[in-house]
Design a protein around this motif. Structure first.
Motif, short mmCIF file in Angstrom:
data_model
loop_
_atom_site.label_atom_id
_atom_site.label_comp_id
_atom_site.label_asym_id
_atom_site.label_seq_id
_atom_site.Cartn_x
_atom_site.Cartn_y
_atom_site.Cartn_z
N MET A 179 0.42 -1.03 -0.18
CA MET A 179 -0.29 0.57 0.08
C MET A 179 0.80 1.05 0.14
O MET A 179 0.32 2.59 -0.58
CB MET A 179 -0.77 -0.46 0.99
CG MET A 179 -1.80 -0.95 1.13
SD MET A 179 -3.27 -1.37 -0.52
CE MET A 179 -3.66 0.29 -0.08
N ALA A 180 2.41 1.07 0.82
CA ALA A 180 2.96 2.55 0.74
C ALA A 180 3.34 2.82 -1.23
O ALA A 180 3.30 3.35 -1.42
CB ALA A 180 4.21 2.02 1.46
N LEU A 181 4.18 1.39 -1.76
CA LEU A 181 3.93 1.42 -2.85
C LEU A 181 2.92 2.08 -3.89
O LEU A 181 3.24 2.57 -4.54
CB LEU A 181 4.33 0.31 -3.47
CG LEU A 181 5.57 -0.22 -2.83
CD1 LEU A 181 6.32 -2.03 -3.37
CD2 LEU A 181 7.40 0.71 -3.39
N GLU A 188 0.42 9.01 -6.47
CA GLU A 188 0.18 10.06 -5.45
C GLU A 188 2.13 11.32 -6.35
O GLU A 188 1.59 12.53 -6.55
CB GLU A 188 0.50 9.63 -4.40
CG GLU A 188 -0.52 10.18 -3.47
CD GLU A 188 -0.99 11.33 -3.27
OE1 GLU A 188 -1.08 12.33 -2.91
OE2 GLU A 188 -2.44 10.52 -2.37
N GLN A 189 2.19 9.99 -7.33
CA GLN A 189 3.48 11.04 -7.75
C GLN A 189 3.52 12.25 -8.66
O GLN A 189 4.66 13.28 -8.82
CB GLN A 189 4.52 9.60 -8.53
CG GLN A 189 3.90 9.67 -10.22
CD GLN A 189 4.09 8.69 -10.99
OE1 GLN A 189 5.10 8.33 -11.42
NE2 GLN A 189 4.11 7.49 -11.31
N TYR A 190 2.09 12.19 -9.21
CA TYR A 190 2.31 13.56 -9.83
C TYR A 190 1.59 14.43 -8.93
O TYR A 190 1.57 15.73 -9.72
CB TYR A 190 1.23 13.59 -11.06
CG TYR A 190 2.34 12.58 -12.24
CD1 TYR A 190 3.51 12.41 -12.18
CD2 TYR A 190 1.50 11.31 -12.16
CE1 TYR A 190 3.84 11.29 -13.52
CE2 TYR A 190 2.08 10.47 -13.00
CZ TYR A 190 2.96 10.62 -13.73
OH TYR A 190 3.91 9.78 -14.46
N PRO A 211 2.84 15.25 -2.23
CA PRO A 211 2.64 13.81 -2.41
C PRO A 211 1.70 13.17 -0.71
O PRO A 211 2.69 13.60 0.03
CB PRO A 211 3.33 12.72 -2.48
CG PRO A 211 4.20 13.82 -3.84
CD PRO A 211 4.10 14.95 -2.89
N TRP A 212 0.80 12.43 -1.31
CA TRP A 212 0.41 11.88 0.67
C TRP A 212 0.82 10.09 0.93
O TRP A 212 1.79 9.88 -0.45
CB TRP A 212 -0.80 11.82 0.49
CG TRP A 212 -1.93 10.71 1.80
CD1 TRP A 212 -2.62 11.91 2.75
CD2 TRP A 212 -1.73 10.08 1.91
NE1 TRP A 212 -2.50 10.87 3.10
CE2 TRP A 212 -2.31 9.64 3.01
CE3 TRP A 212 -1.09 8.80 1.43
CZ2 TRP A 212 -2.83 8.06 3.57
CZ3 TRP A 212 -1.57 7.52 1.72
CH2 TRP A 212 -2.34 7.38 3.26
#
Length: 212
Positions: A133-135, A141-143, A147-148
């Motif tokens: 879930m972190a990945l 969120e990368q864009y 980012p959260w």
């Protein structure tokens, strides 16, 4: 043969298939549920560290969760299909000059779809679920400007989330594209159709028409 061969993907189209999955990650999920009925729903997916495995998650209330959990007790997987929906657009006969309209007498629809078939298996260890879930959060969120991340929420909230979802990976067995991009038309007609689609805001679809 359906669809016609010129609308099917080729080995050299793999980069385009991967691109569609990455750019349009909300897939239509299809599988046979525990009642032996076809189930259809929609879930966001993304590639793992390579293009051989797709990762996703569903609520524990989702029919796939029950089937994954049952399969995990016998070290089995669940056969599923994922359909990724790329750009699409209506093609009017008026998109081509009158003197070429004989080749486009009736309306049509151009589109790009990617079909994935594979075997889904549950990721059950708490540490592995957290890591996945972190990945997943980092991927989607990368864009974002800010980012959260999972550590932005309380451990109580994250633990509650992890207990409420079933995380799974899909080993890809089959990958094929359906590209209906006027390949059966003349180059000049395709150019006219692409231009008209671009003028209607379908710039990516027009670009993809010009690239296949």
């Amino acid at each position: 043969m359906y669809p016609a061969k010129h609308f099917q993907s080729r080995d050299q189209d793999l980069d385009l298939l991967f691109c569609v999955i990455s750019q349009d990650p909300l897939a239509t999920l299809v599988f046979i549920d525990t009642e032996q009925m076809p189930h259809i729903s929609h879930i966001p997916c993304h590639f793992a560290v390579n293009n051989d495995v797709i990762v996703a998650h569903v609520s524990n209330d989702h029919p796939l969760a029950a089937k994954l959990n049952a399969a995990s007790t016998s070290n089995d997987g669940v056969d599923i299909s994922l359909i990724f929906h790329g750009e699409s657009g209506y093609v009017s006969p008026n998109f081509v000059p009158i003197d070429e309209r004989e080749g486009q007498m009736v309306p049509s629809w151009n589109y790009i779809k990617v079909h994935v078939t594979g075997c889904a298996t549950a990721i059950t260890a708490p540490a592995d679920k957290y890591q996945q879930m972190a990945l997943t959060s980092a991927h989607f969120e990368q864009y974002q400007a800010q980012p959260w991340t999972l550590d932005s929420a309380s451990s109580t909230a994250i633990n509650h989330m992890l207990k409420a979802i079933t995380v799974f990976s899909v080993s890809i067995v089959g990958l094929e594209g359906r590209f209906k991009l006027s390949q059966n038309k003349s180059a000049n007609m395709r150019s006219h159709i692409a231009e008209q689609l671009s003028l209607q805001g379908k710039k990516l679809l027009a670009q993809q028409m010009r690239s296949v």
